[in-house]
Each structure stands twice: as C-alpha cells, then as structure tokens.
Design a protein around this motif. Structure first.
Motif, PDB file in Angstrom:
ATOM      1  N   ASP A  83      24.611  31.917 -10.570  1.00 28.52           N
ATOM      2  CA  ASP A  83      24.180  32.427  -9.282  1.00 28.52           C
ATOM      3  C   ASP A  83      23.069  33.275  -9.102  1.00 28.52           C
ATOM      4  O   ASP A  83      22.791  34.284  -9.263  1.00 28.52           O
ATOM      5  N   GLU A  84      22.065  32.166  -9.184  1.00 26.36           N
ATOM      6  CA  GLU A  84      20.522  32.820  -9.210  1.00 26.36           C
ATOM      7  C   GLU A  84      19.444  31.738  -8.939  1.00 26.36           C
ATOM      8  O   GLU A  84      19.948  30.374  -8.958  1.00 26.36           O
ATOM      9  N   ARG A  85      18.234  32.016  -8.577  1.00 30.62           N
ATOM     10  CA  ARG A  85      17.059  31.034  -8.394  1.00 30.62           C
ATOM     11  C   ARG A  85      16.686  30.502  -9.675  1.00 30.62           C
ATOM     12  O   ARG A  85      16.367  31.185 -10.770  1.00 30.62           O
ATOM     13  N   ALA A  86      16.734  29.090  -9.601  1.00 33.52           N
ATOM     14  CA  ALA A  86      15.972  28.572 -10.730  1.00 33.52           C
ATOM     15  C   ALA A  86      14.527  27.847 -10.205  1.00 33.52           C
ATOM     16  O   ALA A  86      14.751  27.336  -9.168  1.00 33.52           O
ATOM     17  N   VAL A  87      13.774  27.756 -11.080  1.00 30.09           N
ATOM     18  CA  VAL A  87      12.645  27.161 -10.757  1.00 30.09           C
ATOM     19  C   VAL A  87      12.196  26.535 -11.920  1.00 30.09           C
ATOM     20  O   VAL A  87      12.686  26.658 -13.201  1.00 30.09           O
ATOM     21  N   ILE A  88      11.442  25.164 -11.573  1.00 32.77           N
ATOM     22  CA  ILE A  88      11.115  24.083 -12.810  1.00 32.77           C
ATOM     23  C   ILE A  88       9.764  24.889 -13.666  1.00 32.77           C
ATOM     24  O   ILE A  88       8.690  25.396 -13.081  1.00 32.77           O
ATOM     25  N   ALA A  89      10.032  24.791 -14.993  1.00 32.69           N
ATOM     26  CA  ALA A  89       8.912  25.467 -15.592  1.00 32.69           C
ATOM     27  C   ALA A  89       8.230  24.251 -16.869  1.00 32.69           C
ATOM     28  O   ALA A  89       7.102  24.829 -17.345  1.00 32.69           O
ATOM     29  N   GLY A  90       8.937  22.998 -16.740  1.00 31.02           N
ATOM     30  CA  GLY A  90       8.041  22.179 -17.446  1.00 31.02           C
ATOM     31  C   GLY A  90       8.989  20.750 -17.343  1.00 31.02           C
ATOM     32  O   GLY A  90      10.174  20.832 -16.654  1.00 31.02           O
ATOM     33  N   PRO A  91       8.777  19.719 -17.907  1.00 31.56           N
ATOM     34  CA  PRO A  91       9.309  18.320 -17.602  1.00 31.56           C
ATOM     35  C   PRO A  91      10.808  18.571 -17.742  1.00 31.56           C
ATOM     36  O   PRO A  91      11.634  17.782 -17.346  1.00 31.56           O
ATOM     37  N   LEU A 128       8.659  26.445  -6.003  1.00 34.56           N
ATOM     38  CA  LEU A 128       9.717  25.750  -6.944  1.00 34.56           C
ATOM     39  C   LEU A 128       8.944  25.219  -8.389  1.00 34.56           C
ATOM     40  O   LEU A 128       9.734  24.953  -9.254  1.00 34.56           O
ATOM     41  N   GLY A 129       7.781  25.499  -8.300  1.00 35.75           N
ATOM     42  CA  GLY A 129       7.085  25.059  -9.808  1.00 35.75           C
ATOM     43  C   GLY A 129       6.804  23.708 -10.237  1.00 35.75           C
ATOM     44  O   GLY A 129       6.693  23.005 -11.032  1.00 35.75           O
ATOM     45  N   LEU A 130       6.863  22.789  -8.888  1.00 38.08           N
ATOM     46  CA  LEU A 130       6.613  21.537  -9.231  1.00 38.08           C
ATOM     47  C   LEU A 130       5.202  21.222  -9.544  1.00 38.08           C
ATOM     48  O   LEU A 130       4.906  20.173 -10.210  1.00 38.08           O
ATOM     49  N   GLU A 131       4.223  21.866  -9.174  1.00 38.90           N
ATOM     50  CA  GLU A 131       3.182  21.771  -9.879  1.00 38.90           C
ATOM     51  C   GLU A 131       2.731  21.784 -11.247  1.00 38.90           C
ATOM     52  O   GLU A 131       1.834  21.124 -11.916  1.00 38.90           O
ATOM     53  N   ARG A 132       3.767  22.501 -11.851  1.00 34.34           N
ATOM     54  CA  ARG A 132       3.639  22.465 -13.162  1.00 34.34           C
ATOM     55  C   ARG A 132       4.183  21.133 -13.816  1.00 34.34           C
ATOM     56  O   ARG A 132       3.737  21.019 -15.066  1.00 34.34           O
ATOM     57  N   VAL A 133       4.606  20.219 -13.242  1.00 36.37           N
ATOM     58  CA  VAL A 133       4.829  18.952 -13.760  1.00 36.37           C
ATOM     59  C   VAL A 133       4.211  17.730 -12.937  1.00 36.37           C
ATOM     60  O   VAL A 133       4.590  16.639 -13.137  1.00 36.37           O
ATOM     61  N   GLY A 134       3.047  18.225 -12.184  1.00 34.90           N
ATOM     62  CA  GLY A 134       2.249  17.165 -11.702  1.00 34.90           C
ATOM     63  C   GLY A 134       2.873  16.376 -10.279  1.00 34.90           C
ATOM     64  O   GLY A 134       2.401  15.621  -9.974  1.00 34.90           O
TER      65      GLY A 134
END
Length: 463
Positions: free
Chosen positions: A112-120, A273-279
């Motif tokens: 129950d928390e927010r998750a964002v992309i940190a890498g592939p 959401l961190g999408l830019e971290r994975v291109g």
C-alpha cells in the motif's frame, strides 16, 4: 539465489494490473503489486461501478411512473442522497476487499504505497524507501481526470473523482463535456431531481458515435428537462455573495448553480513515474507507447490499460493484463484486438454500440452500405404513457451482407449489445440475424426482425 526479488512487479492495483498479477502468479511467477490509493482502480472505486449504482438510483422515478400504469398505487417517493452515498461506499469497500483477497489467494504480495521506476529492473517504494529488483515491470496506473481548459475561477469546479463523495446533492449543477462521463452524470443528476445544465463545445454529444444516436440522445435529454447548451464554452466561474457559483458562457449568458462538474477529458497517470530513467518517452497526452504485446521500448517494462491510451475501457485493461501474463509467463503469446469493441453509455436512455457508425461505414464502403432501423415505445411504457422510445440500427455491407455495426438506444441497451457483440465479432451477416428466431415479446427481438432497408432519398438533379 535469484538476482531478482520477484519475477513481476506491477505498479497499479486497478483492473488491468490486478488481472495481470493474478494470472502471472497462476503461471508460477513471483509477483508484487503496489497501489498508492485503493485496490480496484478507477472502475471499482470512482468509476464504472459506483456510477452504475447511481445510474440505477436515478431511474427509479421512471419505475414509479410506470408502476401507476400497471395498477400500483405508489405514494409520493422521497430520495435521500446521503443514504445512497453511504450504501455506495459500503459496496465499494466490499469490492475492494474482494480485490485484495483475490490477490492474496493467488499468492501475490500487496503493498500500500506509491512505486516508481528506478531502472530497467528496479522499482523504488516511496514510503518505505525500499528498492525491489524485478525481472519484469508492468505499469498499470490508469488515467486521471483533468480540468481543461484552464479558466478564471476553474478551481470552483470538481471532477469525476470528487463527484462520488459530495456530502449533499446539488439542487443546480452545471456539467461540462460531451463524452461518456458528462452525459452519464447529466442523466444521473436529472433523474435524482437536480436542475442540470449540460454544456458542450461541439454541435452534438458523444463524438464518434452514430449521428442518429447523438441526435436522439440530445432530444431525449431536452425532454427530460436537461438544459442542453451546444457549441458553447465556459468563460469563467465566480463565487456569489450567497455561496452559489455564477457561470459565464461564451455567448454572454450567465447562470447560477450550486456545483460544477468538469468532465472534459482524462490523461494517463505518468507524471513522476520515473519513465525517463529507462528511456521511455510518453506521447503528447502522456501515454506510454507500447507494441501489440504491451511491451515498451525498454524490453523488461510493459504497460496495459488507460496509461497506454489505446482503448480506455475497463474490460480492455483486463484483457490486456491477461494477455500480458499469458505472453510473458504462460508461454502463450496473445494479442488483444482493439478495433471491434462493444460498449455501453449508461445515459438515460441507455446506449449500446458495436462496430461502425453509418458515416464510418460509408467512408469505406460508399453506397454499398445498407441501413436497417426501427423506433418504438418499450412495452413497459405503454400503459403508463411515458414518453420513451427505443431506437435500433443495423449497418450492413450490401456486398458481403456482413453486419458492420449495431446501435441501440433505450432500456437495457447495454445488456443487448453484449450479446449482439458476440454475433458481430464472429462476423455475422444480416442473413444470420434474419434466420435467428425472435424471442417475443421483447425489445431485443427487433434486432432480428428488421427486414426492409432504409432508403436514403437522394436529391433530384434539376435542369
């Protein structure tokens, strides 16, 4: 020991994400799901389900009217907004618990928390600070309503997120928009007794639907007492001295209302959401580009549902989530068709549609298109004398005889289109419809008893 904590991490606990998680787990995958708000997503919490409950509540006045025609003596009914909202909240809570339990029964770990992309292969959990390494990441965060365009006083309006939790029913409400959400809530509030003004910048409601359906819905709403303002925009909102809201329109007209619902569009929930971290670059509306298997440009990251802006309907998100799981973990590459989707608009009168509109069919097939249509009073309204009509239309390719589109407006249109959708998806012809025995007396029988094509009268050349 595996280099990954899980085989699949799903960001978003809505319909698409939950289905993907459960089916992936059934294929043997280790799965985690993170949801920052409530499990069930837009559809269950503040979309399809609570909206349908409110639609049903709004139709009881018609039932009371019809009852009198059948000999029932119905005392003056009284509606209690707070009771409806409380009952709605209890049902939504029950459904959310079912979603959670089904995930847990499938062996999925829920967070129950927010998750964002940190890498592939990495997901960061913002509250706990943990980083989870996942073989695959699925983004299923849906979309959110937007307040567009920005105008002076726009902060006085609410969106479809807040409308479900109003403490009191507005006596006068302005609804802005011409799509599903706007027309559905216009019908809801009108049925519950509010004075409704529906404002739309276009010349008809429901862009993309068959023109006859669009015209008939507008006429029906006017008959139901809705003030329909077309080809008009909102210029500003101001708070009056007595607490009301004054709306000023592009034609100079002003009205005072108690609430403003802005239903002009939705946007994918991709910000931060961190999408830019994975291109991954989103498109102009913020949607994540994916291929036919829901894979993004990053091989380990997928996306399903409204966040991809392909076909923004709950059953499509569910189908995409299931197809993803079968493809990635079930060894069964599965595609989802997006070009033939049955859909319903829970306006009053209700609308059910599958396939092409007449205009779309003529743009492809020209004069070979054959139209069958009918309009009649539903049997339920005959004894009460209530002014309601059912309209049905079949769009047929005159060369192949294939039914290209089915359009229904009237009671139970959504139920009818689900079954008609099976036939159209299978490629049924008009001859198939004709040889199907009618179930009498029903409204749906008209779909298989229309025999005479509608003839389009062409202008006669002079001189």
């Amino acid at each position: 020991m595996s280099e990954f904590d899980v085989d699949l991490f799903v960001i978003g606990g809505g319909s698409g994400g939950v289905r993907a998680a459960r089916i992936s787990a059934s294929h043997g995958a280790r799965v985690m799901v993170a949801e920052e708000f409530r499990y069930g997503g837009t559809c269950v919490i503040r979309g399809c389900v609570p909206k349908k409950l409110m639609v049903l509540a709004s139709r009881f006045p018609d039932d009371f009217t019809d009852a009198g025609g059948f000999g029932w003596q119905v005392e003056e009914p009284r509606f209690d907004w707070s009771a409806l909202i409380a009952q709605k909240d209890r049902e939504i809570g029950r459904l959310e618990e079912i979603y959670r339990n089904n995930l847990q029964k499938a062996g999925v770990e829920t967070l129950d928390e927010r998750a964002v992309i940190a890498g592939p292969h990495e997901v960061h959990l913002e509250r706990s600070g943990r980083t989870i390494r996942a073989r695959n990441i699925l983004v299923a965060v849906g979309a959110r309503p937007v307040m567009e365009p920005v105008i002076p006083g726009g902060e006085l309006g609410i969106t479809s997120n807040e409308v479900f939790d109003l403490e009191t029913q507005p006596e006068r409400i302005l609804i802005i928009g011409g799509g599903y959400i706007a027309v559905e809530f216009a019908g809801i509030f009108a049925g519950l007794g509010s004075k409704v003004t529906l404002l739309h910048r276009g010349d008809r409601l429901l862009r993309g639907f068959d023109d006859e359906i669009r015209d008939l819905l507008g006429e029906a709403y006017v008959k139901r007492g809705i003030d329909l303002l077309l080809k008009t925009t909102l210029e500003r909102l101001d708070r009056t001295g007595d607490g009301a809201i004054r709306a000023t329109f592009s034609d100079g007209r002003t009205i005072e209302i108690d609430q403003v619902l802005v239903a002009t569009g939705r946007r994918p929930n991709t910000e931060g959401l961190g999408l830019e971290r994975v291109g991954i670059e989103v498109d102009q509306v913020g949607a994540i580009p994916v291929d036919s298997y829901s894979r993004t440009i990053a091989p380990s990251i997928f996306a399903v549902g409204d966040v991809t802006n392909r076909a923004n309907l709950t059953p499509i998100a569910i189908r995409e989530g299931h197809a993803f799981a079968d493809t990635v973990f079930g060894g069964k590459p599965t595609l989802v068709e997006h070009d033939l989707i049955p859909t319903a608009v829970f306006s009053t009168p209700e609308i059910g549609v599958i396939g092409m509109s007449e205009a779309a069919a003529r743009a492809i097939h020209g004069d070979d298109v054959v139209i069958f249509k009918t309009s009649f009073r539903p049997i339920r309204a005959t004894l009460s004398g209530r002014d309601e009509r059912t309209f049905m239309k079949l769009v047929v390719d005159g060369v192949s005889d294939r039914v290209l589109g089915v359009h229904v407006m009237g009671p139970d249109a959504g139920e009818m289109i689900q079954m008609a959708g099976v036939a159209v998806t299978m490629g049924a012809t008009k001859a198939d419809f004709d040889r199907t025995v009618a179930v009498h007396p029903t409204a749906a029988e008209e779909l298989v008893t229309m025999r005479t094509p509608f003839v389009v009268k062409k202008p006669v050349a002079v001189g």
